[in-house]
Every structure is written in C-alpha cells, then in structure tokens.
Design a protein around this motif. Structure first.
Motif, short mmCIF file in Angstrom:
data_model
loop_
_atom_site.label_atom_id
_atom_site.label_comp_id
_atom_site.label_asym_id
_atom_site.label_seq_id
_atom_site.Cartn_x
_atom_site.Cartn_y
_atom_site.Cartn_z
N ALA A 51 -2.43 -19.04 1.46
CA ALA A 51 -2.28 -19.70 2.76
C ALA A 51 -1.32 -20.88 2.64
N ALA A 52 -1.45 -21.64 1.56
CA ALA A 52 -0.55 -22.78 1.35
C ALA A 52 0.89 -22.32 1.18
N ALA A 53 1.10 -21.26 0.41
CA ALA A 53 2.45 -20.73 0.20
C ALA A 53 3.03 -20.19 1.50
N ALA A 54 2.20 -19.52 2.30
CA ALA A 54 2.66 -19.02 3.60
C ALA A 54 3.07 -20.19 4.49
N GLY A 55 2.30 -21.25 4.48
CA GLY A 55 2.63 -22.43 5.27
C GLY A 55 3.97 -23.02 4.85
N ARG A 56 4.20 -23.07 3.54
CA ARG A 56 5.50 -23.57 3.05
C ARG A 56 6.66 -22.70 3.52
N GLY A 57 6.39 -21.41 3.66
CA GLY A 57 7.43 -20.47 4.07
C GLY A 57 7.56 -20.32 5.57
N GLY A 58 6.68 -20.96 6.33
CA GLY A 58 6.76 -20.89 7.79
C GLY A 58 6.23 -19.61 8.39
N LEU A 59 5.32 -18.94 7.70
CA LEU A 59 4.75 -17.73 8.27
C LEU A 59 3.25 -17.87 8.42
N ALA A 60 2.69 -17.09 9.31
CA ALA A 60 1.25 -17.09 9.54
C ALA A 60 0.57 -16.35 8.40
N TYR A 61 -0.72 -16.60 8.24
CA TYR A 61 -1.49 -16.01 7.15
C TYR A 61 -2.84 -15.55 7.67
N LEU A 62 -3.26 -14.36 7.22
CA LEU A 62 -4.58 -13.83 7.55
C LEU A 62 -5.21 -13.28 6.29
N HIS A 63 -6.41 -13.74 5.99
CA HIS A 63 -7.18 -13.19 4.87
C HIS A 63 -8.18 -12.21 5.45
N LEU A 64 -7.97 -10.93 5.20
CA LEU A 64 -8.84 -9.86 5.68
C LEU A 64 -9.23 -9.03 4.46
N PRO A 65 -10.17 -9.56 3.64
CA PRO A 65 -10.50 -8.90 2.38
C PRO A 65 -11.33 -7.63 2.59
N VAL A 66 -10.93 -6.56 1.90
CA VAL A 66 -11.67 -5.30 1.95
C VAL A 66 -11.67 -4.67 0.56
N THR A 67 -12.64 -3.82 0.35
CA THR A 67 -12.62 -2.91 -0.79
C THR A 67 -12.67 -1.51 -0.21
N GLY A 68 -12.25 -0.54 -0.99
CA GLY A 68 -12.25 0.83 -0.49
C GLY A 68 -13.61 1.28 0.01
N ALA A 69 -14.65 0.85 -0.67
CA ALA A 69 -16.00 1.28 -0.33
C ALA A 69 -16.61 0.53 0.85
N THR A 70 -16.00 -0.58 1.26
CA THR A 70 -16.64 -1.40 2.30
C THR A 70 -15.81 -1.54 3.57
N ILE A 71 -14.75 -0.77 3.74
CA ILE A 71 -13.94 -0.86 4.96
C ILE A 71 -14.80 -0.48 6.16
N THR A 72 -14.70 -1.30 7.20
CA THR A 72 -15.43 -1.05 8.45
C THR A 72 -14.44 -0.86 9.60
N ARG A 73 -14.96 -0.38 10.71
CA ARG A 73 -14.09 -0.28 11.90
C ARG A 73 -13.62 -1.65 12.32
N ALA A 74 -14.45 -2.67 12.14
CA ALA A 74 -14.03 -4.03 12.48
C ALA A 74 -12.83 -4.46 11.63
N ASP A 75 -12.83 -4.08 10.35
CA ASP A 75 -11.68 -4.37 9.49
C ASP A 75 -10.43 -3.67 10.00
N ILE A 76 -10.57 -2.40 10.35
CA ILE A 76 -9.45 -1.61 10.85
C ILE A 76 -8.92 -2.21 12.15
N ASP A 77 -9.84 -2.56 13.05
CA ASP A 77 -9.44 -3.16 14.33
C ASP A 77 -8.79 -4.52 14.11
N GLY A 78 -9.32 -5.33 13.20
CA GLY A 78 -8.75 -6.64 12.91
C GLY A 78 -7.34 -6.53 12.37
#
Length: 150
Positions: A51-78
């Motif tokens: 997030a700090a590096a993205a801020g330095r570069g002037g871009l937005a940042y989103l942390h949407l952590p997933v694992t293959g076994a735990t992907i949900t529809r909410a993750d896909i929609d997000g």
C-alpha cells in the motif's frame, strides 16, 4: 516481474517488489490488487508495504486476499467491482498470477461472458493452469456455464 495481459484493463502476475509497485503509476496503472494473504511466504512484502509503495507511485491499492480453497462469490464480486471502478489499467497479483486470473475467469463464467468449457484452454494459452477454477465452478456453481448467466 512478468505481467500477462488478460484484457484491455487487466494484467496479472506474480509478486512485485515495492520498487516495481511504485513504478506502476508511471506506466499508467491505476490500481494494484493484491490477492495474497499476508504471511503466505516469509519474503513477501505484505499489504502495508505494498500500500505504501502504491501510494508512492500514485496508484490505488486493494488488498483482497484469497486462497484457492477459500474463494467466495463475495471475493469474485469484489474483484470484478474493483476492476469496473478503476479509472485505468489494473495489475492484480498473487504468488504466480493464477489466483488473480482465477478470480477474473470465475467472474466471467458466472456473468455468462465465458463458457466453462473454455476455462482450461484460456488459462493454458496464457501459461496458467486453471484446474482450480473449474473445480470451484463444479463445487459452487454447477448450474453456470455454457454462456448463460448464473
């Protein structure tokens, strides 16, 4: 870092360094999506550093952590919503790029824009094994596919 173009707005890849992240803004990238859970590997920068590096570069940042076994529809929609809202190109990453591409492909199949039977070939053509995406569809959305919206 090797990035694979998925469509006009999305590129996926493996773990970028903080310097690479900071340089994305100069390349026109508007948003970085990190699909890795913090602590997945000892050497990964982690979401705060990204997030700090993205801020330095002037871009937005989103942390949407997933694992293959735990992907949900909410993750896909997000993931899909973040892509749609981004005012320009998006780089999504995980360890190899596979989870990021999986989120995109699942969204495409669930929306009826990609046929389930095309998922494996689509991934292979771009150097990714999307067997996990097909498994997710079989387990969580057996009614989707064939081009019809779920």
């Amino acid at each position: 870092m090797v990035l694979t173009e998925i469509d006009a707005k999305l590129l996926v890849g493996g773990q970028p360094t903080p310097d690479e992240i900071a340089g994305f803004g100069a390349k026109g990238i508007a948003l970085l999506i990190n699909n890795r859970p913090d602590g997945e590997e000892p050497a990964q920068p982690g979401s705060a550093a990204e997030a700090a590096a993205a801020g330095r570069g002037g871009l937005a940042y989103l942390h949407l952590p997933v694992t293959g076994a735990t992907i949900t529809r909410a993750d896909i929609d997000g993931f899909r919503e973040a892509l749609e809202r981004a005012p320009g190109p998006v780089v999504a990453h995980c360890r190899s790029g596979t989870r990021s591409l999986t989120l995109w492909v699942l969204g495409e199949v669930l929306a009826g824009r990609m046929r389930r039977e095309d998922v494996l070939a689509y991934g292979a053509a771009r150097g990714f094994d999307l067997t996990g995406a097909v498994g997710w569809l079989n387990a969580h959305a057996p009614e989707s596919g064939g081009g019809a919206p779920a």
